[in-house]
Write an enzyme that holds these catalytic residues in place. Structure first.
Site, mmCIF file in Angstrom:
data_model
loop_
_atom_site.group_PDB
_atom_site.id
_atom_site.type_symbol
_atom_site.label_atom_id
_atom_site.label_comp_id
_atom_site.label_asym_id
_atom_site.label_seq_id
_atom_site.Cartn_x
_atom_site.Cartn_y
_atom_site.Cartn_z
ATOM 1 N N ARG A 106 0.859 -1.190 0.000
ATOM 2 C CA ARG A 106 0.000 0.000 0.000
ATOM 3 C C ARG A 106 0.886 1.228 0.000
ATOM 4 N NH1 ARG A 106 -2.797 0.604 5.152
ATOM 5 N NH2 ARG A 106 -1.324 2.289 5.451
ATOM 6 N N GLU A 132 4.912 7.044 2.354
ATOM 7 C CA GLU A 132 5.739 5.835 2.430
ATOM 8 C C GLU A 132 5.044 4.746 1.641
ATOM 9 O OE1 GLU A 132 5.839 3.515 5.976
ATOM 10 O OE2 GLU A 132 3.722 3.817 6.414
ATOM 11 N N ASN A 184 4.156 0.666 2.094
ATOM 12 C CA ASN A 184 4.152 -0.440 3.047
ATOM 13 C C ASN A 184 4.218 -1.740 2.265
ATOM 14 O OD1 ASN A 184 3.334 1.128 5.626
ATOM 15 N ND2 ASN A 184 1.879 1.801 4.069
ATOM 16 N N SER A 187 -2.553 -2.863 5.872
ATOM 17 C CA SER A 187 -3.864 -3.270 6.376
ATOM 18 C C SER A 187 -5.000 -2.393 5.863
ATOM 19 C CB SER A 187 -3.840 -3.275 7.899
ATOM 20 O OG SER A 187 -3.470 -2.005 8.358
ATOM 21 N N LYS A 202 12.232 2.951 4.936
ATOM 22 C CA LYS A 202 12.263 4.395 4.696
ATOM 23 C C LYS A 202 13.619 4.831 4.143
ATOM 24 C CE LYS A 202 8.466 5.304 7.810
ATOM 25 N NZ LYS A 202 7.999 3.965 8.162
ATOM 26 N N LYS A 237 12.440 10.797 10.518
ATOM 27 C CA LYS A 237 11.889 9.441 10.590
ATOM 28 C C LYS A 237 12.947 8.403 10.927
ATOM 29 C CE LYS A 237 8.123 10.040 7.323
ATOM 30 N NZ LYS A 237 7.327 9.309 6.321
ATOM 31 N N GLU A 248 8.227 1.087 11.522
ATOM 32 C CA GLU A 248 6.895 1.045 10.929
ATOM 33 C C GLU A 248 5.864 0.994 12.048
ATOM 34 O OE1 GLU A 248 6.541 1.061 7.659
ATOM 35 O OE2 GLU A 248 8.680 0.879 7.288
ATOM 36 N N GLY A 249 4.629 1.290 11.694
ATOM 37 C CA GLY A 249 3.540 1.039 12.637
ATOM 38 C C GLY A 249 2.999 2.272 13.330
ATOM 39 N N ARG A 262 -7.697 7.531 4.914
ATOM 40 C CA ARG A 262 -7.676 7.611 6.376
ATOM 41 C C ARG A 262 -7.593 9.082 6.760
ATOM 42 N NH1 ARG A 262 -2.495 4.513 7.963
ATOM 43 N NH2 ARG A 262 -1.846 5.592 6.067
HETATM 44 P P1 ADP Z 1 4.677 4.467 9.677
HETATM 45 O O1 ADP Z 1 5.500 3.408 9.056
HETATM 46 O O2 ADP Z 1 4.866 4.603 11.137
HETATM 47 O O3 ADP Z 1 3.235 4.375 9.258
HETATM 48 P P2 ADP Z 1 4.736 6.888 8.086
HETATM 49 O O4 ADP Z 1 5.846 7.344 7.255
HETATM 50 O O5 ADP Z 1 3.535 6.399 7.357
HETATM 51 O O6 ADP Z 1 5.283 5.809 9.106
HETATM 52 O O7 ADP Z 1 4.321 8.062 9.056
HETATM 53 C C1 ADP Z 1 3.274 7.951 10.004
HETATM 54 C C2 ADP Z 1 2.337 9.127 9.902
HETATM 55 O O8 ADP Z 1 3.051 10.353 10.080
HETATM 56 C C3 ADP Z 1 1.676 9.249 8.548
HETATM 57 O O9 ADP Z 1 0.514 8.482 8.487
HETATM 58 C C4 ADP Z 1 1.406 10.747 8.466
HETATM 59 O O10 ADP Z 1 0.230 11.075 9.166
HETATM 60 C C5 ADP Z 1 2.584 11.357 9.208
HETATM 61 N N1 ADP Z 1 3.643 11.711 8.250
HETATM 62 C C6 ADP Z 1 4.669 10.908 7.856
HETATM 63 N N2 ADP Z 1 5.462 11.527 6.961
HETATM 64 C C7 ADP Z 1 4.937 12.746 6.784
HETATM 65 C C8 ADP Z 1 5.311 13.879 5.983
HETATM 66 N N3 ADP Z 1 6.381 13.824 5.198
HETATM 67 N N4 ADP Z 1 4.536 14.979 6.047
HETATM 68 C C9 ADP Z 1 3.447 15.031 6.855
HETATM 69 N N5 ADP Z 1 3.065 14.020 7.629
HETATM 70 C C10 ADP Z 1 3.784 12.883 7.613
HETATM 71 MG MG MG Z 2 2.366 4.772 7.480
#
Ligand code: ADP
Ligand code: MG
Length: 473
Positions: free
Chosen positions: A124, A143, A145, A150, A304, A363, A367-368, A449
């Site tokens: 996803r 990102e 996944n 899910s 990442k 970051k 994950e998660g 979401r």
């Molecule tokens: P994870 O693997 O923990 O899901 P993500 O990269 O999806 O990591 O980041 C988790 C959440 O943080 C995302 O769902 C989003 O709401 C926020 N986020 C992550 N990267 C960004 C970004 N570059 N700009 C704004 N919000 C972000």
């Molecule tokens: Mg995420």
């Protein structure tokens, strides 16, 4: 054009509508187990969702769907490029134990030689829409996944909920514009294709699941699509695999006496998922003839750090020689991504982040949900690690700033209030490769979401975001 449903209705109407909405979610099977009884279906609740669908610009939505098959190919190509993975993750694995251990399994399997030529990817790709100065929005990937992506199951059932709510709210025309969505079928198609290729009627699809199974209904939708096709499914934990699993002389995997055609990981992406015994079990599964969804190299392709390396000039070209249009389409979805490796380039990233922390997200390789750092936290953490190799455990990313909208987030035990919200669009991909041939490569549906803008991080499972549907504008 933005529809402000909330200003069209008074409080009493909203309250009535919320009751209708929750019943509709239950009737449509948008379900979750409760925090109190995560492993029992005796008492269940609605999965958290928005009262109203959220606006998404039509062109951007279609752009996200259209780029998915290219992302599928990209992930698959990365997974086959050991020198790229070695180089891209070299700094991360020095300082991040978890990624290091995954990488050890990868090396082990690589050395032993690959046993299974069927590759199944169910991923996803998540995006937010960055607001431009002229009011338009640009699709930016957050990102991808590649493991345990899910909510494809539940997302197949939320459209009917929002359709119903809008009708009751007197918005019949909007109701008709809620899109159909069926990731359950799309994901099951990938699983079933890989199972067919494995070629044993008795062999099962093993869902590798967590101990706490609140989100079981999301799994069940895809599972039931498989049972409909007479494909047997079993659900087991790492511990079960560790206790009863073995490889026969042809490296076929058996768990609880059943031959396993596919291991579908819905667990195994966080350090806390692993005991020493579980690491052993993961290695055994990776070494086996079973199709792994994902295999260890595809898991690593979704890190990442790999995402950040892909944003370097010339890297996409390496994966798509002679396909500049594909390169352009993928690159158009990249936000700015910056290395924190030791050296002048990483030093520049540190200085940039410290100067304007509100423009970025820091970051770690996790994950998660709930692991990223924002604003003042970025400065705190970077000040602490900037002189040491510890900083290589992170990447820096431009913060995507979507246009906020108003909505009500419905979640068990949370008082009703109008929230200022941000949405994240996910697109599911499914592909199957057999040897050198891509025998299936599809976009399998979408997931919207939405979360309150009070939270900068966190997904649905983390209790922050809720399920939503796009209303194309
Ligand atoms: P994870 O693997 O923990 O899901 P993500 O990269 O999806 O990591 O980041 C988790 C959440 O943080 C995302 O769902 C989003 O709401 C926020 N986020 C992550 N990267 C960004 C970004 N570059 N700009 C704004 N919000 C972000
Ligand atoms: Mg995420």
């Amino acid at each position: 054009m933005q529809v402000r449903y909330d200003v069209l209705m008074d409080n009493d109407l909203i309250k009535d509508l919320v009751d209708v909405a929750k019943d509709s979610a239950l009737l449509n099977g948008v379900l979750m187990r409760t925090k109190e009884t995560p492993n029992s279906s005796e008492v269940v609740t609605y999965a958290p969702f928005t009262l109203f669908p959220s606006p998404v610009p039509e062109a951007t939505f279609h752009q996200a769907l259209a780029v998915q098959t290219h992302y599928n190919r990209l992930v698959d190509k990365i997974s086959q490029d050991s020198s790229f993975l070695e180089e891209a993750l070299a700094s991360t694995i020095k300082v991040d134990d978890f990624t290091g251990r995954l990488f050890n399994i990868y090396r082990h399997v690589l050395q032993e030689g690959k046993t299974q030529s069927i590759v199944l990817g169910l991923n996803r790709s998540d995006y937010m829409l960055d607001q431009n100065e002229d009011g338009s929005a640009s699709l930016k990937q957050i990102e991808i996944n590649t493991i345990a992506a899910s909510f494809g199951g539940l997302a197949s059932h939320t459209p009917n909920v929002h359709r119903h709510i809008l009708k009751v709210a007197g918005r019949l025309e909007d109701s008709k514009r809620i899109l159909d969505n069926n990731p359950s079928a799309g994901l099951a198609k990938g699983l079933s294709k890989a199972w067919d290729l494995y070629g044993s009627e008795r062999a099962v699809v093993l869902y590798l699941v967590e101990e706490l199974q609140r989100n079981i209904f999301d799994h069940r939708y895809v599972e039931n699509e498989l049972w409909k096709r007479n494909i047997p499914v079993i659900r087991r934990q790492f511990e079960d695999v560790a206790k009863t699993g073995f490889l026969d002389q042809d490296k076929r995997l058996f768990v609880d006496g059943r031959e396993v055609a596919i291991v579908y990981f819905r667990n195994g992406y966080m350090p806390q998922n692993y005991t020493e015994q579980n690491w052993e079990a993961r290695l055994m599964m990776e070494r086996s003839m079973a199709v792994k969804c994902p295999d260890i190299s595809t898991h690593l392709a979704g890190t990442k750090k790999v995402q950040q390396e892909l944003a370097r000039p010339g890297v996409l070209e390496r994966f798509f020689p002679g396909e500049p249009d594909v390169v352009d389409k993928i690159r158009a979805t990249f936000a700015g991504l910056y290395t924190l490796d030791m050296g002048p380039e990483g030093d520049k990233t540190v200085a940039m982040a410290l100067a304007k922390p509100d423009k970025f997200v820091l970051k770690p390789q996790r994950e998660g949900g709930g692991n990223n750092l924002y604003g003042a936290e970025i400065c705190q953490v970077l000040e602490g690690v900037k002189q040491s190799t510890e900083r290589m455990a992170y990447i820096l990313m431009d913060k995507v700033q979507p246009r906020p909208v108003h909505n009500y987030l419905l979640r068990l035990g949370t008082p009703l209030k109008l929230s200022t919200c941000l949405s994240e669009l996910g697109v599911f991909g499914a592909y199957v490769r057999h040897g050198q041939d891509m025998v299936l490569n599809e976009c399998a549906g979408h997931l919207l979401r939405t979360k309150s803008d009070e939270h900068s991080d966190g997904g649905v499972a983390a209790g922050v975001a809720v399920l939503d549907n796009p209303l194309l504008v």
